[in-house]
Write a protein that holds these residues in place. Sequence first.
Motif, PDB file in Angstrom:
ATOM      1  N   GLY A  79       0.779  -1.233   0.000  1.00  0.00           N
ATOM      2  CA  GLY A  79       0.000   0.000   0.000  1.00  0.00           C
ATOM      3  C   GLY A  79       0.807   1.277   0.000  1.00  0.00           C
ATOM      4  O   GLY A  79       0.282   2.340  -0.373  1.00  0.00           O
ATOM      5  N   MET A  80       2.089   1.224   0.402  1.00  0.00           N
ATOM      6  CA  MET A  80       2.841   2.464   0.586  1.00  0.00           C
ATOM      7  C   MET A  80       4.279   2.362   0.095  1.00  0.00           C
ATOM      8  O   MET A  80       5.174   2.969   0.681  1.00  0.00           O
ATOM      9  CB  MET A  80       2.848   2.855   2.073  1.00  0.00           C
ATOM     10  N   ALA A  81       4.515   1.613  -0.963  1.00  0.00           N
ATOM     11  CA  ALA A  81       5.890   1.466  -1.449  1.00  0.00           C
ATOM     12  C   ALA A  81       6.491   2.818  -1.824  1.00  0.00           C
ATOM     13  O   ALA A  81       7.626   3.133  -1.460  1.00  0.00           O
ATOM     14  CB  ALA A  81       5.922   0.518  -2.651  1.00  0.00           C
ATOM     15  N   GLN A  82       5.737   3.645  -2.544  1.00  0.00           N
ATOM     16  CA  GLN A  82       6.280   4.921  -3.013  1.00  0.00           C
ATOM     17  C   GLN A  82       6.482   5.928  -1.890  1.00  0.00           C
ATOM     18  O   GLN A  82       7.184   6.925  -2.084  1.00  0.00           O
ATOM     19  CB  GLN A  82       5.372   5.517  -4.083  1.00  0.00           C
ATOM     20  N   LEU A  83       5.874   5.677  -0.719  1.00  0.00           N
ATOM     21  CA  LEU A  83       6.019   6.618   0.389  1.00  0.00           C
ATOM     22  C   LEU A  83       7.195   6.276   1.296  1.00  0.00           C
ATOM     23  O   LEU A  83       7.498   7.058   2.210  1.00  0.00           O
ATOM     24  CB  LEU A  83       4.735   6.674   1.220  1.00  0.00           C
ATOM     25  N   LEU A  84       7.873   5.152   1.088  1.00  0.00           N
ATOM     26  CA  LEU A  84       8.990   4.807   1.968  1.00  0.00           C
ATOM     27  C   LEU A  84      10.080   5.889   1.943  1.00  0.00           C
ATOM     28  O   LEU A  84      10.652   6.194   3.003  1.00  0.00           O
ATOM     29  CB  LEU A  84       9.570   3.445   1.586  1.00  0.00           C
ATOM     30  N   PRO A  85      10.417   6.516   0.789  1.00  0.00           N
ATOM     31  CA  PRO A  85      11.420   7.594   0.817  1.00  0.00           C
ATOM     32  C   PRO A  85      11.031   8.788   1.678  1.00  0.00           C
ATOM     33  O   PRO A  85      11.900   9.596   2.029  1.00  0.00           O
ATOM     34  CB  PRO A  85      11.545   7.996  -0.661  1.00  0.00           C
ATOM     35  N   ALA A  86       9.748   8.918   2.044  1.00  0.00           N
ATOM     36  CA  ALA A  86       9.368   9.999   2.960  1.00  0.00           C
ATOM     37  C   ALA A  86      10.009   9.798   4.332  1.00  0.00           C
ATOM     38  O   ALA A  86      10.205  10.764   5.081  1.00  0.00           O
ATOM     39  CB  ALA A  86       7.841  10.057   3.111  1.00  0.00           C
ATOM     40  N   PHE A  87      10.359   8.545   4.669  1.00  0.00           N
ATOM     41  CA  PHE A  87      10.989   8.244   5.950  1.00  0.00           C
ATOM     42  C   PHE A  87      12.516   8.314   5.874  1.00  0.00           C
ATOM     43  O   PHE A  87      13.188   8.000   6.847  1.00  0.00           O
ATOM     44  CB  PHE A  87      10.538   6.869   6.440  1.00  0.00           C
ATOM     45  N   VAL A  88      13.042   8.690   4.713  1.00  0.00           N
ATOM     46  CA  VAL A  88      14.474   8.973   4.568  1.00  0.00           C
ATOM     47  C   VAL A  88      14.650  10.462   4.855  1.00  0.00           C
ATOM     48  O   VAL A  88      14.224  11.302   4.078  1.00  0.00           O
ATOM     49  CB  VAL A  88      14.973   8.624   3.150  1.00  0.00           C
ATOM     50  N   MET A  89      15.261  10.793   6.007  1.00  0.00           N
ATOM     51  CA  MET A  89      15.264  12.177   6.507  1.00  0.00           C
ATOM     52  C   MET A  89      16.687  12.738   6.586  1.00  0.00           C
ATOM     53  O   MET A  89      17.324  12.699   7.650  1.00  0.00           O
ATOM     54  CB  MET A  89      14.569  12.215   7.868  1.00  0.00           C
TER      55      MET A  89
END
Length: 494
Positions: free
Chosen positions: A143-153
């Motif tokens: 459901g959220m593969a494309q959102l994982l880079p949002a957790f790269v900070m």
Amino acid sequence: MQGFGEQSSVEADPEEDVPKMPFIHADLSDCFTYASHQNAVPVLRAIEINNVGGLHLENIRLELTANPAFLRPKTWTIERLIPGDNLPLRDRKIDLDAAYLAGLNEAERGEVTLRLLSKDVVLEAQHFPVRLLARDEWGGVQGMAQLLPAFVMPNDPAVSKILLAAADILEKNDHPSGLDGYQSNSPQRSYMLTAAIYAAIAATGIHYAEPPASFEERGQKVRRPGRIIEEKLATCLDTALLFAAALEGAGLNPVILLFRGHAAVGVWLIKRQFGNTVENDQMEVRKALASHEMVIFETTGVTHRPPITLEVAQHALDHRMSEEAAQDFSAAIDVKRARSGGVTPLASHEAPQRPAEDADSGGAFHPLSLPAIPSFNDLPGLTVEEKPTNAAGRIDRWQKKLLDLTLRNRLLNFPTSKKTIPFLCTDVAYLEDRLADGAAIQIVSLPEQNPIGERDETLYREKHGRDLNIGFAAEALKRDELPSPSAGKILQRA
């Protein structure tokens, strides 16, 4: 056979004369987190009302509510709905409650309700269960593969300390201390930057924490870089995201690798990206490794006592990248590609933590030394036409390419046809300069690149004031790519 004097009768169907009510067809996201709000992931992907019965309805309304109230209620007014109408609703803008999602510390179940009403009479109601994730929780590949880079900070203060330590390590080993990304155009330099970051993170004394089962599919809570350094605990996904943040902060392009029950990281040694943000084909990663354009390594190597070296960490993934283990490969998620598509790092609402002085590093080991500068094979180059070196030569080449100045010349009069290839270019002058320099420009299919992903283009533009496709096209032009709105097969035929 009926007896004499008996009357025959047919039992009437009580539902036969009852008109059917309108039906709501809706496609809703089933998983939400604060990153969904920040990156304009739509609540409603599509919604329409099908008036399958014989009712003629006027001044009806459709109401959307949520329990708990993680989104703001919305009401649509429909002036008329005649029998047989199939009415899609174009206004799909739903506002998520950012404060509510940001305040979630644990996941919880929720429900979205759609009700169609005529005055106060409910004609139809639909209930959709949803998952509300904690602010620091990722929902998994499905459901959220494309959102994982949002957790790269990369902007987390702890990442800055890691990068400073990496610069000191470079300097102590007689390398330039600048974290200059790809400015030197040297794969060897990119590798040494990666090695310095690996040594800097290894020196923090992180301990390994077991991830939840099937985290790559179901997701898990993610520790921020500052929390990892403070608690000195990290799962394989935590360490992969930490490395990705530090590599991105140093100007390199990281890739997060997801396997069944495991996560690791890779980094491009040259200024490259995958063709898609989420690459599900293991062969694409293997090709990048074979051409020495990328290295991948086991991030949990820094949790060993003593930490394993970067060279050993690279070989630790050999068995996972073998053909025999291809079924256990889930995805490679390209962080730079995701940034081009508008996925931004998760915003921090936490007060900065004051680091403890002389904190115990958690490991009595010597700092890792940097490996020797690797010797890579020459990377394959592109064959381009040799350009003229003087004005006369350039004019001669132009004349050979453009002799007919009438409208019969398709270079001057280009009609639209099935063989026409449209493309999206944000800077024609720059494209002209690149072509004049003899650059090879690749035309790629915008639908296959899918920079929008699960997000809604209109909602994203309204929220951020930027067009996702235009932003992607601008980034693509810098890497000598022209996105075409044509689908892949149509583009190939053309």
